[in-house]
Design a protein around this motif. Structure first.
Motif, PDB file in Angstrom:
ATOM      1  N   LEU A  69       0.855  -1.176   0.000  1.00  0.00           N
ATOM      2  CA  LEU A  69       0.000   0.000   0.000  1.00  0.00           C
ATOM      3  C   LEU A  69       0.900   1.238   0.000  1.00  0.00           C
ATOM      4  N   PRO A  70       0.379   2.403  -0.436  1.00  0.00           N
ATOM      5  CA  PRO A  70       1.249   3.587  -0.575  1.00  0.00           C
ATOM      6  C   PRO A  70       2.058   3.911   0.671  1.00  0.00           C
ATOM      7  N   PHE A  71       1.427   3.960   1.832  1.00  0.00           N
ATOM      8  CA  PHE A  71       2.139   4.329   3.053  1.00  0.00           C
ATOM      9  C   PHE A  71       3.229   3.321   3.377  1.00  0.00           C
ATOM     10  N   ALA A  72       2.928   2.031   3.231  1.00  0.00           N
ATOM     11  CA  ALA A  72       3.897   0.982   3.540  1.00  0.00           C
ATOM     12  C   ALA A  72       5.079   1.016   2.576  1.00  0.00           C
ATOM     13  N   PHE A  73       4.803   1.303   1.310  1.00  0.00           N
ATOM     14  CA  PHE A  73       5.885   1.385   0.327  1.00  0.00           C
ATOM     15  C   PHE A  73       6.859   2.499   0.681  1.00  0.00           C
ATOM     16  N   LYS A  74       6.313   3.690   0.958  1.00  0.00           N
ATOM     17  CA  LYS A  74       7.161   4.834   1.277  1.00  0.00           C
ATOM     18  C   LYS A  74       7.946   4.583   2.564  1.00  0.00           C
ATOM     19  N   LYS A  75       7.304   3.988   3.542  1.00  0.00           N
ATOM     20  CA  LYS A  75       7.951   3.734   4.825  1.00  0.00           C
ATOM     21  C   LYS A  75       9.135   2.792   4.675  1.00  0.00           C
ATOM     22  N   GLN A  76       8.965   1.694   3.913  1.00  0.00           N
ATOM     23  CA  GLN A  76      10.064   0.746   3.788  1.00  0.00           C
ATOM     24  C   GLN A  76      11.186   1.313   2.912  1.00  0.00           C
ATOM     25  N   LEU A  77      10.833   2.186   1.967  1.00  0.00           N
ATOM     26  CA  LEU A  77      11.858   2.815   1.138  1.00  0.00           C
ATOM     27  C   LEU A  77      12.719   3.753   1.986  1.00  0.00           C
ATOM     28  N   ILE A  78      12.072   4.532   2.849  1.00  0.00           N
ATOM     29  CA  ILE A  78      12.799   5.439   3.735  1.00  0.00           C
ATOM     30  C   ILE A  78      13.687   4.640   4.689  1.00  0.00           C
ATOM     31  N   ARG A  79      13.184   3.502   5.158  1.00  0.00           N
ATOM     32  CA  ARG A  79      13.984   2.666   6.070  1.00  0.00           C
ATOM     33  C   ARG A  79      15.255   2.182   5.378  1.00  0.00           C
ATOM     34  N   ALA A  80      15.125   1.776   4.132  1.00  0.00           N
ATOM     35  CA  ALA A  80      16.299   1.316   3.376  1.00  0.00           C
ATOM     36  C   ALA A  80      17.266   2.465   3.123  1.00  0.00           C
ATOM     37  N   GLN A  81      16.750   3.635   2.745  1.00  0.00           N
ATOM     38  CA  GLN A  81      17.599   4.807   2.525  1.00  0.00           C
ATOM     39  C   GLN A  81      18.379   5.157   3.786  1.00  0.00           C
ATOM     40  N   THR A  82      17.681   5.143   4.901  1.00  0.00           N
ATOM     41  CA  THR A  82      18.309   5.495   6.179  1.00  0.00           C
ATOM     42  C   THR A  82      19.420   4.522   6.519  1.00  0.00           C
ATOM     43  N   PRO A  97      12.944  -1.201  -8.667  1.00  0.00           N
ATOM     44  CA  PRO A  97      11.940  -2.032  -8.003  1.00  0.00           C
ATOM     45  C   PRO A  97      12.194  -3.517  -8.242  1.00  0.00           C
ATOM     46  N   PRO A  98      12.035  -4.355  -7.209  1.00  0.00           N
ATOM     47  CA  PRO A  98      12.198  -5.798  -7.391  1.00  0.00           C
ATOM     48  C   PRO A  98      11.327  -6.326  -8.541  1.00  0.00           C
ATOM     49  N   TRP A  99      11.930  -7.173  -9.365  1.00  0.00           N
ATOM     50  CA  TRP A  99      11.291  -7.750 -10.557  1.00  0.00           C
ATOM     51  C   TRP A  99      10.842  -6.691 -11.557  1.00  0.00           C
ATOM     52  N   GLY A 100      11.229  -5.440 -11.331  1.00  0.00           N
ATOM     53  CA  GLY A 100      10.779  -4.374 -12.229  1.00  0.00           C
ATOM     54  C   GLY A 100       9.307  -4.066 -12.082  1.00  0.00           C
ATOM     55  N   HIS A 101       8.706  -4.429 -10.949  1.00  0.00           N
ATOM     56  CA  HIS A 101       7.275  -4.252 -10.755  1.00  0.00           C
ATOM     57  C   HIS A 101       6.942  -2.835 -10.275  1.00  0.00           C
ATOM     58  N   PHE A 102       6.037  -2.187 -10.975  1.00  0.00           N
ATOM     59  CA  PHE A 102       5.532  -0.876 -10.600  1.00  0.00           C
ATOM     60  C   PHE A 102       4.069  -1.001 -10.171  1.00  0.00           C
ATOM     61  N   ASN A 103       3.608  -0.024  -9.399  1.00  0.00           N
ATOM     62  CA  ASN A 103       2.181   0.124  -9.175  1.00  0.00           C
ATOM     63  C   ASN A 103       1.827   1.595  -9.410  1.00  0.00           C
ATOM     64  N   LEU A 104       0.630   1.996  -9.081  1.00  0.00           N
ATOM     65  CA  LEU A 104       0.173   3.342  -9.416  1.00  0.00           C
ATOM     66  C   LEU A 104       0.948   4.445  -8.710  1.00  0.00           C
ATOM     67  N   PHE A 105       1.592   4.115  -7.581  1.00  0.00           N
ATOM     68  CA  PHE A 105       2.261   5.159  -6.809  1.00  0.00           C
ATOM     69  C   PHE A 105       3.775   4.993  -6.738  1.00  0.00           C
ATOM     70  N   THR A 106       4.344   3.996  -7.415  1.00  0.00           N
ATOM     71  CA  THR A 106       5.794   3.785  -7.356  1.00  0.00           C
ATOM     72  C   THR A 106       6.564   5.017  -7.833  1.00  0.00           C
ATOM     73  N   LEU A 107       6.178   5.541  -8.993  1.00  0.00           N
ATOM     74  CA  LEU A 107       6.903   6.683  -9.560  1.00  0.00           C
ATOM     75  C   LEU A 107       6.796   7.907  -8.659  1.00  0.00           C
ATOM     76  N   ARG A 108       5.606   8.128  -8.113  1.00  0.00           N
ATOM     77  CA  ARG A 108       5.398   9.296  -7.250  1.00  0.00           C
ATOM     78  C   ARG A 108       6.172   9.177  -5.940  1.00  0.00           C
TER      79      ARG A 108
END
Length: 200
Positions: A69-82, A97-108
């Motif tokens: 989900l959007p919030f979970a995606f952003k949260k785990q990305l920030i965790r990895a960046q940190t 993105p793993p496997w090159g998979h995008f969803n509606l909010f990946t780019l944003r």
């Protein structure tokens, strides 16, 4: 120039062997690292950084973006960046993105990271792909501007644990081929900078 990129690491066995091989051939590469693996093996991450390779993100856990989900995606990305900034002292600039998979909010939600895909992905995550066959695929894709995706870890879903051993052998064949001596193996960063200069 060709950019070799490696996903799914760091791996305690195969990433150090790969770094040695790249050193032997004066090659630089880009590593798209999984955050939880980076936290488990910070010394290897520091080694990648110290040797002048580029480090990008490959999610905090190796899960398809289709299942975030959007919030979970952003949260785990920030965790990895940190995690990567704490280990190397630098924020990563690139994301794959793993496997090159995008969803509606990946780019944003990946911004300001720049998403890097590939021009070739030879399928080296299965042990049945023998080194000579894999090397042949690499030679076929050898052209200036290529971004080639390989893997230095086989511990993710769908991969074979020791498939990277074949990748290393294939790279030895690839680097040893006379035609490869006419190419520079560079980071994605260097490749993109060269591309921008050529368009000016």
């Amino acid at each position: 120039m060709i950019a070799l990129t490696f996903d799914d690491g760091p791996d305690p066995l195969y990433t150090p062997l790969l770094l040695d091989l790249l050193d032997q051939h004066g090659a630089k590469a880009t590593f798209f690292l999984v955050g939880e693996k980076a936290r488990a093996h910070p010394d290897i991450v520091r080694m990648i950084h110290k040797k002048g390779h580029t480090i990008g993100l490959h999610n905090d856990i190796h899960r398809s973006n289709w299942f975030f989900l959007p919030f979970a995606f952003k949260k785990q990305l920030i965790r990895a960046q940190t995690a990567l900034k704490e280990i190397t002292g630098e924020l990563p600039l690139y994301y794959r993105p793993p496997w090159g998979h995008f969803n509606l909010f990946t780019l944003r939600d990946a911004k300001p990271l720049r998403i890097i895909m590939w021009t070739a992905i030879p399928g080296d995550w299965k042990e049945q792909v023998q080194p000579a066959v894999l090397a042949g695929k690499l030679l076929k894709e050898r052209k200036s501007g290529a971004i080639i995706t390989l893997h230095d870890s086989g511990t993710t879903f769908g991969a074979d644990e020791h498939a990277p051993a074949n990748t290393l052998k294939a790279l030895e064949i690839f680097f040893a081929d006379e035609g490869s001596t006419h190419y520079q193996f560079v980071t994605v960063d260097t490749l993109l900078q060269a591309s921008r200069r050529s368009k000016q």
